[in-house]
Design a protein around this motif. Structure first.
Motif, PDB file in Angstrom:
ATOM      1  N   UNK A 144       0.860  -1.186   0.000  1.00 41.99           N
ATOM      2  CA  UNK A 144       0.000   0.000   0.000  1.00 41.99           C
ATOM      3  C   UNK A 144       0.890   1.227   0.000  1.00 41.99           C
ATOM      4  N   UNK A 145       0.630   2.160  -0.885  1.00 47.62           N
ATOM      5  CA  UNK A 145       1.332   3.427  -0.908  1.00 47.62           C
ATOM      6  C   UNK A 145       0.452   4.478  -0.227  1.00 47.62           C
ATOM      7  N   UNK A 146       0.961   5.053   0.848  1.00 46.96           N
ATOM      8  CA  UNK A 146       0.238   6.067   1.613  1.00 46.96           C
ATOM      9  C   UNK A 146       1.057   7.354   1.535  1.00 46.96           C
ATOM     10  N   UNK A 147       0.815   8.188   0.538  1.00 47.68           N
ATOM     11  CA  UNK A 147       1.710   9.318   0.263  1.00 47.68           C
ATOM     12  C   UNK A 147       1.568  10.453   1.266  1.00 47.68           C
ATOM     13  N   UNK A 148       2.715  11.069   1.588  1.00 44.69           N
ATOM     14  CA  UNK A 148       2.678  12.262   2.428  1.00 44.69           C
ATOM     15  C   UNK A 148       2.779  13.520   1.577  1.00 44.69           C
ATOM     16  N   UNK A 149       2.525  14.676   2.222  1.00 50.78           N
ATOM     17  CA  UNK A 149       2.439  15.961   1.526  1.00 50.78           C
ATOM     18  C   UNK A 149       1.414  15.907   0.401  1.00 50.78           C
ATOM     19  N   UNK A 150       0.268  15.252   0.686  1.00 50.73           N
ATOM     20  CA  UNK A 150      -0.778  15.135  -0.330  1.00 50.73           C
ATOM     21  C   UNK A 150      -1.289  16.476  -0.814  1.00 50.73           C
ATOM     22  N   UNK A 151      -1.177  17.499   0.041  1.00 48.30           N
ATOM     23  CA  UNK A 151      -1.603  18.849  -0.331  1.00 48.30           C
ATOM     24  C   UNK A 151      -0.409  19.778  -0.517  1.00 48.30           C
ATOM     25  N   UNK A 152       0.797  19.200  -0.618  1.00 49.59           N
ATOM     26  CA  UNK A 152       2.002  20.000  -0.849  1.00 49.59           C
ATOM     27  C   UNK A 152       2.130  21.139   0.164  1.00 49.59           C
ATOM     28  N   UNK A 153       2.042  20.744   1.456  1.00 46.09           N
ATOM     29  CA  UNK A 153       2.140  21.717   2.554  1.00 46.09           C
ATOM     30  C   UNK A 153       1.141  22.863   2.415  1.00 46.09           C
ATOM     31  N   UNK A 154      -0.015  22.537   1.882  1.00 49.76           N
ATOM     32  CA  UNK A 154      -1.084  23.525   1.758  1.00 49.76           C
ATOM     33  C   UNK A 154      -1.144  24.226   0.417  1.00 49.76           C
ATOM     34  N   UNK A 155      -0.114  24.067  -0.422  1.00 50.86           N
ATOM     35  CA  UNK A 155      -0.121  24.755  -1.711  1.00 50.86           C
ATOM     36  C   UNK A 155      -1.339  24.363  -2.545  1.00 50.86           C
ATOM     37  N   UNK A 156      -1.701  23.088  -2.511  1.00 49.59           N
ATOM     38  CA  UNK A 156      -2.785  22.600  -3.355  1.00 49.59           C
ATOM     39  C   UNK A 156      -4.172  22.923  -2.801  1.00 49.59           C
ATOM     40  N   UNK A 157      -4.240  23.643  -1.704  1.00 50.35           N
ATOM     41  CA  UNK A 157      -5.535  24.175  -1.257  1.00 50.35           C
ATOM     42  C   UNK A 157      -5.882  25.448  -2.008  1.00 50.35           C
ATOM     43  N   UNK A 158      -4.895  26.022  -2.712  1.00 55.68           N
ATOM     44  CA  UNK A 158      -5.111  27.255  -3.453  1.00 55.68           C
ATOM     45  C   UNK A 158      -4.899  28.516  -2.643  1.00 55.68           C
ATOM     46  N   UNK A 159      -4.442  28.374  -1.400  1.00 54.59           N
ATOM     47  CA  UNK A 159      -4.309  29.573  -0.558  1.00 54.59           C
ATOM     48  C   UNK A 159      -3.004  30.328  -0.797  1.00 54.59           C
ATOM     49  N   UNK A 160      -2.089  29.756  -1.562  1.00 54.93           N
ATOM     50  CA  UNK A 160      -0.828  30.430  -1.878  1.00 54.93           C
ATOM     51  C   UNK A 160      -0.826  30.838  -3.348  1.00 54.93           C
ATOM     52  N   UNK A 161      -1.143  32.083  -3.610  1.00 56.02           N
ATOM     53  CA  UNK A 161      -1.202  32.555  -4.990  1.00 56.02           C
ATOM     54  C   UNK A 161      -0.316  33.773  -5.242  1.00 56.02           C
ATOM     55  N   UNK A 162       0.163  34.406  -4.193  1.00 52.31           N
ATOM     56  CA  UNK A 162       1.017  35.587  -4.323  1.00 52.31           C
ATOM     57  C   UNK A 162       2.205  35.447  -3.383  1.00 52.31           C
ATOM     58  N   UNK A 163       3.214  36.264  -3.600  1.00 52.66           N
ATOM     59  CA  UNK A 163       4.370  36.267  -2.702  1.00 52.66           C
ATOM     60  C   UNK A 163       3.947  36.581  -1.271  1.00 52.66           C
ATOM     61  N   UNK A 164       2.955  37.444  -1.126  1.00 55.01           N
ATOM     62  CA  UNK A 164       2.469  37.789   0.203  1.00 55.01           C
ATOM     63  C   UNK A 164       1.845  36.572   0.892  1.00 55.01           C
ATOM     64  N   UNK A 165       1.134  35.741   0.133  1.00 55.09           N
ATOM     65  CA  UNK A 165       0.533  34.542   0.700  1.00 55.09           C
ATOM     66  C   UNK A 165       1.607  33.618   1.269  1.00 55.09           C
ATOM     67  N   UNK A 166       2.682  33.423   0.519  1.00 52.66           N
ATOM     68  CA  UNK A 166       3.767  32.565   1.000  1.00 52.66           C
ATOM     69  C   UNK A 166       4.429  33.157   2.241  1.00 52.66           C
ATOM     70  N   UNK A 167       4.607  34.457   2.248  1.00 51.04           N
ATOM     71  CA  UNK A 167       5.353  35.117   3.311  1.00 51.04           C
ATOM     72  C   UNK A 167       4.637  35.095   4.653  1.00 51.04           C
ATOM     73  N   UNK A 168       3.324  35.080   4.643  1.00 49.59           N
ATOM     74  CA  UNK A 168       2.581  35.225   5.899  1.00 49.59           C
ATOM     75  C   UNK A 168       2.264  33.896   6.577  1.00 49.59           C
ATOM     76  N   UNK A 169       2.678  32.779   5.990  1.00 49.13           N
ATOM     77  CA  UNK A 169       2.365  31.468   6.548  1.00 49.13           C
ATOM     78  C   UNK A 169       3.612  30.783   7.080  1.00 49.13           C
ATOM     79  N   UNK A 170       3.449  30.043   8.192  1.00 51.02           N
ATOM     80  CA  UNK A 170       4.565  29.307   8.768  1.00 51.02           C
ATOM     81  C   UNK A 170       5.041  28.204   7.829  1.00 51.02           C
ATOM     82  N   UNK A 171       4.149  27.715   6.967  1.00 51.91           N
ATOM     83  CA  UNK A 171       4.534  26.670   6.017  1.00 51.91           C
ATOM     84  C   UNK A 171       4.752  27.216   4.608  1.00 51.91           C
TER      85      UNK A 171
END
Length: 308
Positions: free
Chosen positions: A201-228
């Motif tokens: 069984x393959x149980x992959x980690x980082x399924x959401x790429x540390x939150x990137x794939x939620x769509x909440x990181x779209x600008x440099x400001x988005x990346x800068x304000x998050x701990x991840x």
């Protein structure tokens, strides 16, 4: 794929890396309660979580989960997955050390066994037989029901499986490597074929790429304000925006969140019965659980796959 006792409940493994760190106490218990109530039965953690936090030494996640398990009385219903191998070097894979690390994890988890115990990373300088022997010892002790490999490549995983067969030892029954819509190198065609051929069984980690794939990181400001944010930016790579654009299109067609789309894509990939994803709050968990109700068409799957 073979049936495995460490797989149960809805097709999501709740990632424990946030517990005892960014989610603790009542907030963590609310997430775990909601996961259980939704039919979730698999929790993934590690002895190294969350040693990267100043003042932490590792084991904080296991301790938080252990407090919840004891307070709710649901241990026998849950499938606990934990790992060892990151809090030091190759000496951690001495057979006696593996057993000592397992005992420490069990004490924090307040249980007498784990359902899946991983070698958290490979040490290529070690003879593969030593690693097989050490983790077979965990199974023979009765304190680990099954063992898995994390962050192994195809050659070393195949060697471990062959060695276990030769020795009559417990072989790795699961693989946990990084895999998601934007980062696919660690579970390429060679590993996919091996997992399928050997019934892992393959149980992959980082399924959401540390939150990137939620769509909440779209600008440099988005990346800068998050701990991840820095990790999310790294995982996004150069293809990240193209993937998000494809996901946005599928979201418009289905009404599903981007997180749900990312996880729904994962469980349609070879050898993957369930992805691993973490939630700091109950609201985040609700968004993750949406993926169990998302049906992606073949065309949508193909567009998402091609985007990266």
């Amino acid at each position: 794929m073979a049936d495995h006792d460490f797989i149960a409940g809805i097709p999501l493994v709740l990632g424990g890396n946030v517990f005892g760190w960014s989610s603790k106490g009542d907030e963590a218990f609310a997430v775990l309660d909601a996961f259980y109530e939704a039919g979730g039965r698999m929790i993934d953690t590690a002895d190294v979580y969350s040693a990267w936090v100043p003042g932490h030494k590792g084991g904080e996640s296991e301790a938080e989960i252990g407090r919840w398990l004891e307070s709710r009385g649901v241990r026998d219903e849950m499938r606990l997955h934990t790992k060892t191998g990151m809090l030091g070097g190759s000496e951690l894979y001495e057979p006696a050390t593996v057993l000592g690390s397992l005992d420490a994890s069990l004490e924090r988890l307040r249980t007498d066994r784990v359902d899946l115990y991983y070698a958290h990373k490979d040490y290529p300088e070690l003879d593969i037989g030593q690693i097989v022997e050490a983790f077979d010892g965990a199974v023979q002790s009765g304190k680990a029901v099954a063992v898995g490999a994390s962050n192994f490549d195809a050659a070393r995983l195949e060697a471990a499986l062959d060695q276990a067969n030769k020795d009559g030892a417990a072989g790795f029954a699961a693989l946990q490597n990084e895999y998601n819509l934007v980062a696919r190198q660690a579970y390429g065609a060679d590993l996919q074929h091996l997992v399928a051929d050997r019934g892992l069984a393959m149980l992959p980690f980082f399924g959401l790429a540390s939150g990137y794939l939620t769509g909440k990181y779209r600008t440099d400001e988005d990346f800068a304000k998050s701990v991840r944010g820095s990790r999310a930016r790294q995982l996004a790579g150069t293809n990240g925006p193209a993937v998000i654009a494809a996901m946005d299109a599928v979201a418009a067609e289905t009404g599903a969140s981007l997180a749900a789309i990312a996880l729904a894509w994962l469980v349609r990939q070879p050898g993957i019965p369930a992805p691993i994803a973490s939630a700091r709050t109950k609201g985040q968990l609700d968004e993750l659980l949406e993926f169990t109700r998302v049906e992606l068409s073949d065309d949508q799957l193909a567009r998402l796959t091609a985007a990266a």
